[in-house]
Design an enzyme around this catalytic site. Structure first.
Site, PDB file in Angstrom:
ATOM      1  N   TYR A 133       0.087   5.099  -1.325  1.00 21.64           N
ATOM      2  CA  TYR A 133       1.259   4.980  -2.182  1.00 21.64           C
ATOM      3  C   TYR A 133       1.339   6.191  -3.123  1.00 21.64           C
ATOM      4  O   TYR A 133       0.330   6.838  -3.421  1.00 21.64           O
ATOM      5  CB  TYR A 133       1.196   3.699  -3.005  1.00 21.64           C
ATOM      6  CG  TYR A 133       1.631   2.449  -2.274  1.00 21.64           C
ATOM      7  CD1 TYR A 133       2.504   1.547  -2.863  1.00 21.64           C
ATOM      8  CD2 TYR A 133       1.157   2.158  -0.991  1.00 21.64           C
ATOM      9  CE1 TYR A 133       2.901   0.390  -2.208  1.00 21.64           C
ATOM     10  CE2 TYR A 133       1.555   1.005  -0.324  1.00 21.64           C
ATOM     11  CZ  TYR A 133       2.423   0.117  -0.942  1.00 21.64           C
ATOM     12  OH  TYR A 133       2.821  -1.028  -0.282  1.00 21.64           O
ATOM     13  N   HIS A 169       3.308   7.446   1.134  1.00 17.71           N
ATOM     14  CA  HIS A 169       4.007   6.164   1.167  1.00 17.71           C
ATOM     15  C   HIS A 169       4.976   6.031  -0.013  1.00 17.71           C
ATOM     16  O   HIS A 169       4.733   5.288  -0.969  1.00 17.71           O
ATOM     17  CB  HIS A 169       2.980   5.032   1.142  1.00 17.71           C
ATOM     18  CG  HIS A 169       3.504   3.717   1.645  1.00 17.71           C
ATOM     19  ND1 HIS A 169       3.483   3.349   2.969  1.00 17.71           N
ATOM     20  CD2 HIS A 169       4.069   2.670   0.997  1.00 17.71           C
ATOM     21  CE1 HIS A 169       3.987   2.142   3.113  1.00 17.71           C
ATOM     22  NE2 HIS A 169       4.364   1.697   1.918  1.00 17.71           N
ATOM     23  N   GLU A 207       9.317   5.481   3.489  1.00 22.55           N
ATOM     24  CA  GLU A 207      10.594   4.742   3.538  1.00 22.55           C
ATOM     25  C   GLU A 207      11.554   5.246   2.469  1.00 22.55           C
ATOM     26  O   GLU A 207      11.693   4.628   1.400  1.00 22.55           O
ATOM     27  CB  GLU A 207      10.355   3.237   3.351  1.00 22.55           C
ATOM     28  CG  GLU A 207       9.709   2.563   4.549  1.00 22.55           C
ATOM     29  CD  GLU A 207       9.595   1.048   4.389  1.00 22.55           C
ATOM     30  OE1 GLU A 207       9.852   0.540   3.278  1.00 22.55           O
ATOM     31  OE2 GLU A 207       9.232   0.379   5.373  1.00 22.55           O
ATOM     32  N   GLU A 296       5.652   1.442  11.163  1.00 25.72           N
ATOM     33  CA  GLU A 296       5.420   0.209  10.402  1.00 25.72           C
ATOM     34  C   GLU A 296       6.278  -0.896  10.974  1.00 25.72           C
ATOM     35  O   GLU A 296       7.495  -0.737  11.113  1.00 25.72           O
ATOM     36  CB  GLU A 296       5.718   0.423   8.916  1.00 25.72           C
ATOM     37  CG  GLU A 296       5.435  -0.793   8.044  1.00 25.72           C
ATOM     38  CD  GLU A 296       5.699  -0.508   6.561  1.00 25.72           C
ATOM     39  OE1 GLU A 296       5.267   0.549   6.079  1.00 25.72           O
ATOM     40  OE2 GLU A 296       6.342  -1.349   5.903  1.00 25.72           O
ATOM     41  N   THR A 303      10.288  -8.915   3.320  1.00 27.44           N
ATOM     42  CA  THR A 303       9.651  -9.004   2.003  1.00 27.44           C
ATOM     43  C   THR A 303       8.140  -8.820   2.101  1.00 27.44           C
ATOM     44  O   THR A 303       7.455  -8.712   1.086  1.00 27.44           O
ATOM     45  CB  THR A 303       9.935 -10.374   1.364  1.00 27.44           C
ATOM     46  OG1 THR A 303       9.403 -11.407   2.226  1.00 27.44           O
ATOM     47  CG2 THR A 303      11.423 -10.595   1.166  1.00 27.44           C
ATOM     48  N   LYS A 335      -4.289  -9.483   1.288  1.00 26.23           N
ATOM     49  CA  LYS A 335      -3.311  -9.933   0.299  1.00 26.23           C
ATOM     50  C   LYS A 335      -2.693 -11.250   0.758  1.00 26.23           C
ATOM     51  O   LYS A 335      -2.410 -11.444   1.939  1.00 26.23           O
ATOM     52  CB  LYS A 335      -2.226  -8.867   0.124  1.00 26.23           C
ATOM     53  CG  LYS A 335      -1.234  -9.163  -0.986  1.00 26.23           C
ATOM     54  CD  LYS A 335      -0.227  -8.018  -1.124  1.00 26.23           C
ATOM     55  CE  LYS A 335       0.777  -8.314  -2.245  1.00 26.23           C
ATOM     56  NZ  LYS A 335       1.773  -7.225  -2.388  1.00 26.23           N
TER      57      LYS A 335
END
Length: 515
Positions: A133, A169, A207, A296, A303, A335
């Protein structure tokens, strides 16, 4: 990282040798596949009578022998793009399949050498994506030390002979131009360090999103600076470029592609949210000559949460396989959300079985393996959370057993007339087989394990398993008409007379074959 530290020139000789061996009788063939968990056994012929329990459980598999053959990188070497296809050093089409981390700063600890090796050997995984990220609290912009996690994983992938995607990311930053200078610096450093290895794939903007982020105004100008920075150090490894609207608008990129070689374009989808309209975009882009890489995808909602959409995911996988499009699943994570493929109790340094994977993780594993056989759900109850395993239970008399589990540390414990029930669609599947281990505590003659399946309106008896005072492991074949049911569920009931009797169950999974 010594074993596979070869440079690109050395790869060519390996590839030539491999091609020669292919044409020698008895040599150069892919070694037999060996899996690490009990595979679903082959179903017997259909019977007119109610199916009976198979008395023996599927035997334990042999240990894998992963070092008996060449790795995917040794076999394919330097990748390149020809037309819309990803091809290997010999010009043969290649389809890569793998998984992506979640945010690597938080979940990178799950990516161990052993975990990568297991997925390579047991799943046939050929590519691993590192999602670094950028703007969030632990992302590269605020936490540049995350680069150390990234390089550790790259080194492991190189050593294991796996292709590896280094993903810048972007998400909350919307436009890749926001941190363009940092991206140029990062990819310059990574390409200088790893540009001589054929394993490396660069994904320069995950993205791009937001109404004001456009292909011509933001993504192309960004790519026009980042790609040349990479090419100064690495002239030929694959580069993946994100497309507008969370990497969905490959049709827009197809009308105005970038002028560089060995560039592919990202398409992302989540099967519960995205359907034919995105597949139409892919077909349009391919018709215009645009090479696509699904860097991906998820079996859940966009979501990142929600159930596993088996039917919709299967349609997507068949679509991609037919077009030889590479794909990477989101996400290799614990997660607590539908996209995660790992159960929270997993030991990434131990040998995994299917009960260590979520429902989405099982779908992903068997999609990557490419086998007809699959497992729809599996549970060893180690999380001690029936809800996390998506089990419906009768009442508080259905609980956990920790003193006498079959394997691991926990089993499920069911009291008189109590039950456990698990729902899953069987629309794209056939030849269903329930695997379980069971025993009774304080059991009496006549006590039984009742196995039923739900067809959307009523419960149907499959069989009743007899009293057992020691753990018994077996398979129960379900009838043919249990296949193709959207609202299917399987129920396990303690059919006992005494309130002090407990039915213990463990190591449950539902095996099937893909239609």
């Amino acid at each position: 990282m010594e074993k596979y530290r070869y440079k690109k020139k050395a790869i060519l000789w390996t590839l030539v040798l491999s091609l020669i061996l292919i044409f020698l009788p008895g040599c150069g063939e892919t070694p037999p596949e060996i899996v690490s968990e009990t595979p679903p056994s082959q179903p017997g012929p259909a019977s007119q009578n109610p199916p009976e329990a198979t008395p023996e459980a599927t035997p334990e598999p042999a240990e894998p022998t992963p070092d008996s053959g060449p790795t995917v990188v040794e076999l394919n070497g330097q990748l390149r793009v020809e037309g819309t296809q990803l091809v290997n050093e010999a010009g043969q089409p290649v389809q890569l399949k793998g998984v992506s981390t979640h945010e690597v700063a938080s979940f990178g600890y799950l990516v161990t050498y052993n975990a990568l090796k297991q997925m390579r050997d047991d799943w046939n995984l050929t590519v691993f994506r590192i999602a670094m990220y950028t703007e969030d609290a632990t992302g590269y912009i605020r936490n540049p030390a995350v680069k150390d996690i990234v390089t550790r994983i790259i080194d492991d992938c190189i050593d294991l002979g796996i292709y590896v995607i280094v993903d810048w990311h972007i998400l909350y930053d919307n436009t890749p131009l926001k941190y363009k200078d940092q991206a140029v610096e990062f990819f310059s450093e990574i390409s200088a360090r790893y540009g001589d290895y054929p394993n490396i794939i660069y994904e320069i903007c995950n993205e791009p999103n937001g109404a004001n982020t456009t292909w011509e105004g933001h993504i192309k100008p960004y790519a026009d600076e980042v790609i040349p920075a990479i090419r100064k150090n690495d002239p030929d490894n694959i580069i993946i470029v994100g497309t507008p609207t969370w990497s969905q608008d490959v049709d827009i990129a197809a009308d105005d592609p970038l002028p560089y070689d060995n560039v592919m374009y990202a398409l992302h989808f989540y099967a519960g949210s995205h359907g034919q309209f995105l597949r139409d975009k892919i077909d349009y882009a391919l018709s215009k000559g645009l090479p696509i890489f699904v860097s991906e995808w998820g079996s859940c909602l966009n979501t990142g949460d929600g159930p596993t959409f088996h039917e919709e995911s299967m349609e997507w996988i068949k679509f991609l396989d037919e077009r030889n499009i590479s794909y990477v699943n989101w996400s290799y994570s614990t997660k607590q959300e539908g996209a995660s493929i790992l159960r929270k109790q997993i030991d990434v340094n131990a040998k995994w079985t299917d009960i260590d994977l979520t429902e989405g993780g099982l779908f992903t594993k068997y999609a990557i393996k490419g086998t007809k056989e699959t497992v729809l759900f599996a549970d060893g109850f180690e999380t001690k959370t029936f809800g996390h395993g998506k089990w419906k239970r009768s009442n508080d008399s259905t609980t956990y057993e920790t003193e006498n589990p079959y394997k691991g540390k926990v089993a499920a414990s069911i009291g008189k007339d109590g039950f456990l029930e698990r729902a899953v669609t069987t629309v794209p599947y056939e030849n269903l087989k329930l695997h379980l281990a069971y025993t009774f505590v304080n059991g009496n003659p006549g006590d039984a394990v009742r196995i039923e399946w739900f067809d959307g309106s009523s419960y149907n008896l499959v069989t009743e398993l007899p009293l057992a005072d020691e753990w018994l492991e077996l398979d129960v074949e379900l009838p043919d008409n249990a296949s193709g049911v959207r609202d299917f569920s399987v129920r396990i009931t303690a059919a006992v007379a005494d309130g002090n009797t407990r039915l213990l169950v463990d190591e449950i999974w539902l095996a099937a074959e893909k239609k």
